[in-house]
Write an enzyme that holds these catalytic residues in place. Structure first.
Site, PDB file in Angstrom:
ATOM      1  N   CYS A   1       0.840  -1.197   0.000  1.00  0.00           N
ATOM      2  CA  CYS A   1       0.000   0.000   0.000  1.00  0.00           C
ATOM      3  C   CYS A   1       0.876   1.250   0.000  1.00  0.00           C
ATOM      4  CB  CYS A   1      -0.910  -0.036   1.219  1.00  0.00           C
ATOM      5  SG  CYS A   1      -1.725   1.508   1.586  1.00  0.00           S
TER       6      CYS A   1
ATOM      7  N   ASP B   1      21.098  16.541 -33.670  1.00  0.00           N
ATOM      8  CA  ASP B   1      22.435  16.848 -34.165  1.00  0.00           C
ATOM      9  C   ASP B   1      22.629  16.009 -35.433  1.00  0.00           C
ATOM     10  OD1 ASP B   1      25.187  17.716 -34.176  1.00  0.00           O
ATOM     11  OD2 ASP B   1      25.696  15.721 -33.422  1.00  0.00           O
TER      12      ASP B   1
END
Length: 693
Positions: A11, A389
Site C-alpha cells: 500500500c 544533431d
C-alpha cells in the site's frame, strides 16, 4: 546509507506513513521507503529493531537475503489466499444454513469470518483512530464497527472479505511490476574467471580491478567493461543496448559487462571495476528512476491528503442531514454514510500512476532505452518537437567516398600509396575505397604535410599532391575539372583532389554516411504525432541541405556553433515541448537547455551522465517505440484516474436515492483497483510496431 528489501509492502499510503514514523527515530531523518521497488534506505546507525517494530504494525518486515525474500513473499501470499478462502467458505456456508441454525451461531460464524479476513486492517485502523490519523485502514475500521453496531453482520463480513481481496489484488499488481523490473536487474553477472600468472580461479566480480585478465567461456556473461586481448566470438549485447542480434568481437574490440559470449573463448582485459561499468550504471539509474515522482503523481498524493478528510465530511453529512432536515430514518442513513466511507478509500487513485510508471521504465529498459526517471518518461510522451544533431546521430559520423571523378587510371593506385600510412579520417575513407577495388599500389618514398592543403609525396620518383583545392593552385587545369569541382561542392561533398605536377588525376567526393534507419525513423516520428523534426549542424549549408532532404526532417539549420544551437533550442520552445538528441558530449549545452535531453550512447559514460534519456544502441531505431510507450503510459495514467474517480462518483450518486450498499461500495473500490492494475500492466506487453531496424 544502507539498503534493505521490504516484504509485504502493498500500500503506497501505508508506505508513506511508515516512512514518517521511521524518520522520527534517532538518525532516521534521512530514511526513505521506496514503494515502487519495495526497499528501505536508512542510516546504518539507526535502530533496526525499532524500524522492524514500525514495519510490523503494518504487516511488513525487513528482508536482507533475496532467496529469503522470495520465500517470505510466497509464504505471505499463500497465507493471505488461505485466510480469504476460509473466510469466504465460512461466509457462504453461513448464508446457506442460516435459517437452520440457532440465532447466535450465524453471528459467531460471521464474526469469525470478519476476524480471519480483516483483523490486520482492524488493528491498524484502531491504532490510527486513536492517533486521529485517517487513512484507508481507519475508514474501513469505522465502516466495519458501524456495520456491526447496527446488526448488519452479513454486510460487514462481505466488506471484510472484499477488502481483503482488494488488498491482495492491489499487492499482486504492484508485485508483478516489481518482478518485471527485478528480472531486468538480474542480468548482472555474479562471478568471473580471473587469470593470474596463468592460473585460473573463480572470484566474485566485485574484486575485479582495472587491467585484470578474465576468461569468458561460451554462454557465460562478460563480468565488466573491457577489451578483447585474445579470441574471436560473437557477443549478445541485449542487456546493454536492447539489440538481440549478436555483435562480432575480435582482438582490441570493446565489450560491455553483462553481455553474453555466444561461442568460442575470449580473454578480456578489464578496463573498469564492475561498479563503474556501463551495466552497473544502467542498473543503478533504472532502480533510481522508479522512485522519481512525476508531476501527476505529486498531484495525486497531494490530492489524496485532502480527499480522505473530504470523504469523511461527506459521510458525516450523509448520516445526519437527511434525518435532521428531511425526516429520514437514522439507521438507514447511518448505513449509507458508512458506505460513503468505503467509497472514499483512495487505493485505486494512488495506484493509478506507480504501476504504469514502473512498467514504462522497465519496458523501455528492455529495449535498450534508459529513462532516468518517471518525470522524464512522462515528459517524453508530451514532446512535439525533436531537434537532432547531424554528425553521429542522423549520420554515422564516419566519412565515406560517395563519388569518384577519374581523369587518369593512376588515380586509385597513387591515392593508395599516399594515404596508406595516414590516420586522417578522410585518408581512411579513401583507403577503404581503394582496397574494395583491389587496385595494386606501391609504397610512397617520401611524404610531406602541407599545412591547410593536404600532403605532398614521392611515388616512383614522381611528385604527387593529395588534398583540397589549395593543393592544386599551381596547376592550370581546364574548365571541365573546375566544373566537376563546383558540381561536387554543390552536392555538399568534401573534396580530396589527387594531382601530379602537371595534371589532376581525379577527385574523391567524400560525405558522412547517413544512417540506414534515419529516413524510416523520421517517417515513424511524424506518424506518431511529432510535429517538428529539426536538424542542427555546424556543417555548411550544402551538406545540411543534402542530409535534410535524404532523411526527411521538417527543417534544418547549418553553420551553427554550440552556443547558436542553444539559441535555436530556446526558440523552438515557442512551438511546445522540445527534445534534443545528440552524442552527449559536444551537444551537452543544447541537451541541457531542451525540455528533454536524449543521448546516443552505446554505453558511453558521458552519454549516460549527460542526458535524461539514453539510447543505448548506436542508432535511432528504437526512438519511435520509446515515444509510443511514453504516450501510452501518460494515456493509461489519465484513464486510470478517470476510472478511479468515475466509479467512486457513480457509487456516491447512488446515495441520493438511498441505493448505495456496503458491498457495492467495496466492489466499486475493488473494481477500480483491479482495472487500474490490469490496464497499467498492459504496458509491459511487447509490441514492435514502432521499432525501426
Amino acid at each position: 546509507m544502507k539498503e534493505y528489501k521490504i516484504e509485504g509492502l502493498s500500500c503506497a499510503s501505508c508506505a508513506a506513513d511508515m516512512e514518517e514514523k521511521i524518520k522520527k527515530l534517532d538518525n532516521g531523518d534521512t530514511a526513505a521507503i521506496l514503494y515502487n521497488s519495495s526497499k528501505l534506505k536508512i542510516d546504518e546507525s539507526a535502530s533496526l529493531a525499532k524500524v522492524k517494530e514500525i514495519l510490523a504494525t503494518d504487516g511488513a518486515s525487513l528482508i536482507s537475503d533475496v532467496e529469503q525474500e522470495h520465500g517470505h513473499a510466497h509464504a505471505r501470499s499463500n497465507k493471505l489466499k488461505l485466510f480469504l478462502g476460509i473466510s469466504t467458505g465460512l461466509f457462504i456456508l453461513t448464508i446457506i444454513f442460516e435459517t437452520f441454525l440457532p440465532n447466535i451461531l450465524p453471528v459467531i460464524f460471521y464474526l469469525t469470518a470478519i476476524t480471519i479476513s480483516g483483523y490486520q486492517t482492524f488493528i491498524k485502523g484502531l491504532k490510527n483512530l486513536f492517533r486521529l490519523k485517517f487513512n484507508i485502514d481507519t475508514l474501513m475500521t469505522i465502516a466495519l464497527v458501524g456495520a456491526i453496531s447496527i446488526g448488519e453482520w452479513k454486510e460487514a463480513t462481505l466488506v471484510a472479505i472484499l477488502f481483503g481481496l482488494n488488498e491482495y489484488l492491489e499487492g499482486l499488481g504492484m508485485e508483478k511490476a516489481r518482478k518485471s523490473m527485478e528480472k531486468l536487474l538480474k542480468v548482472a553477472p555474479k562471478e568471473a574467471i580471473l587469470i593470474t600468472n596463468g592460473v585460473e580461479r573463480v572470484v566474485p566480480i566485485d574484486v575485479l580491478q582495472q587491467d585484470d585478465i578474465v576468461l569468458v567461456k561460451s554462454g557465460e556473461k562478460i563480468p565488466s567493461d573491457g577489451i578483447v586481448v585474445d579470441g574471436v566470438s560473437s557477443v549478445n549485447e541485449a542487456a546493454i543496448t536492447g539489440e538481440s542480434l549478436p555483435v562480432e568481437k575480435e582482438v582490441n574490440a570493446k565489450v560491455f559487462g553483462g553481455s553474453i559470449n555466444n561461442e568460442g573463448v575470449l580473454k578480456i582485459q578489464i578496463t573498469k571495476a564492475f561498479e563503474d561499468s556501463s551495466l552497473a550504471k544502467i542498473l543503478h539509474l533504472v532502480q533510481e528512476a522508479q522512485e522519481t515522482k512525476t508531476p501527476t503523481e505529486q498531484f495525486i498524493n497531494k490530492f489524496a491528503k485532502y480527499y480522505t478528510p473530504l470523504i469523511m465530511m461527506i459521510s458525516l453529512l450523509v448520516m445526519t442531514v437527511p434525518p435532521l432536515l428531511f425526516g429520514g430514518a437514522w439507521g438507514a442513513w447511518f448505513y449509507q454514510g458508512l458506505a460513503v466511507l468505503i467509497v472514499g478509500c483512495p487505493c485505486a487513485l494512488i495506484l493509478s500512476s506507480p504501476i504504469a510508471i514502473v512498467s514504462g521504465i522497465t519496458r523501455n529498459a528492455r529495449n535498450g532505452i534508459l529513462v532516468k526517471g518517471g518525470v522524464f518518461l512522462e515528459q517524453l510522451g508530451k514532446i512535439n518537437t525533436i531537434a537532432f544533431d547531424k554528425t553521429g546521430t542522423l549520420t554515422k559520423g564516419e566519412p565515406h567516398v560517395e563519388k569518384i571523378v577519374e581523369y587518369d587510371n593512376r588515380l586509385l593506385s597513387i591515392a593508395g600509396a599516399v594515404e596508406k600510412k595516414s590516420s586522417h579520417p578522410l585518408a581512411k575513407a579513401i583507403m577503404k575505397k581503394v582496397v574494395e577495388t583491389e587496385v595494386e599500389f606501391s609504397e610512397s618514398d617520401e611524404i610531406k604535410t602541407l599545412s591547410g592543403r593536404g600532403v605532398e609525396a614521392i611515388v616512383g620518383g614522381i611528385k604527387y599532391y593529395v588534398g583540397n583545392e589549395k593543393s592544386i593552385e599551381h596547376l592550370n587545369f581546364d574548365e571541365n575539372v573546375q566544373r566537376d569541382i563546383d558540381d561536387l561542392k554543390a552536392q555538399g561533398l568534401t573534396l580530396v583532389i589527387v594531382a601530379d605536377e602537371k595534371y589532376v588525376l581525379g577527385i574523391f567526393g567524400i560525405s558522412d554516411e547517413i544512417r540506414e534507419e534515419s529516413k524510416q525513423v523520421m517517417d515513424k516520428l511524424h506518424q506518431i504525432g511529432i510535429k517538428h523534426t529539426v536538424m542542427l549542424t555546424g556543417d555548411h549549408i550544402q551538406t545540411a541541405e543534402k542530409v535534410a532532404n535524404q532523411v526527411g526532417v521538417s527543417e534544418y539549420h547549418a553553420n551553427l556553433l554550440p552556443e547558436q544551437k542553444v539559441e535555436k533550442i530556446k526558440s523552438l520552445h515557442e512551438r511546445g515541448n522540445v527534445a534534443m538528441i545528440g552524442d552527449g558530449i559536444n551537444d551537452a549545452p543544447a541537451l541541457a537547455v531542451a525540455d528533454l535531453g536524449i543521448a546516443m550512447g552505446k554505453g558511453t559514460d558521458s552519454a549516460i551522465e549527460t542526458a535524461d534519456i539514453v539510447l543505448m544502441q548506436d542508432h535511432l531505431g528504437r526512438l519511435p517505440s520509446a515515444i509510443s510507450i511514453s504516450k501510452k503510459v501518460n494515456n493509461v495514467i489519465r484513464l486510470n484516474i478517470s476510472l478511479a474517480l468515475g466509479l467512486k462518483l457513480i457509487a456516491l450518486l447512488l446515495t441520493i436515492p438511498g441505493w448505495l450498499t456496503l458491498w457495492i461500495a467495496v466492489l466499486s473500490d475493488m473494481g477500480a483497483t483491479i482495472l487500474v492494475s490490469l490496464i497499467s500492466l498492459t504496458i509491459l506487453m511487447e509490441r514492435k510496431n514502432h521499432e525501426v531496424t
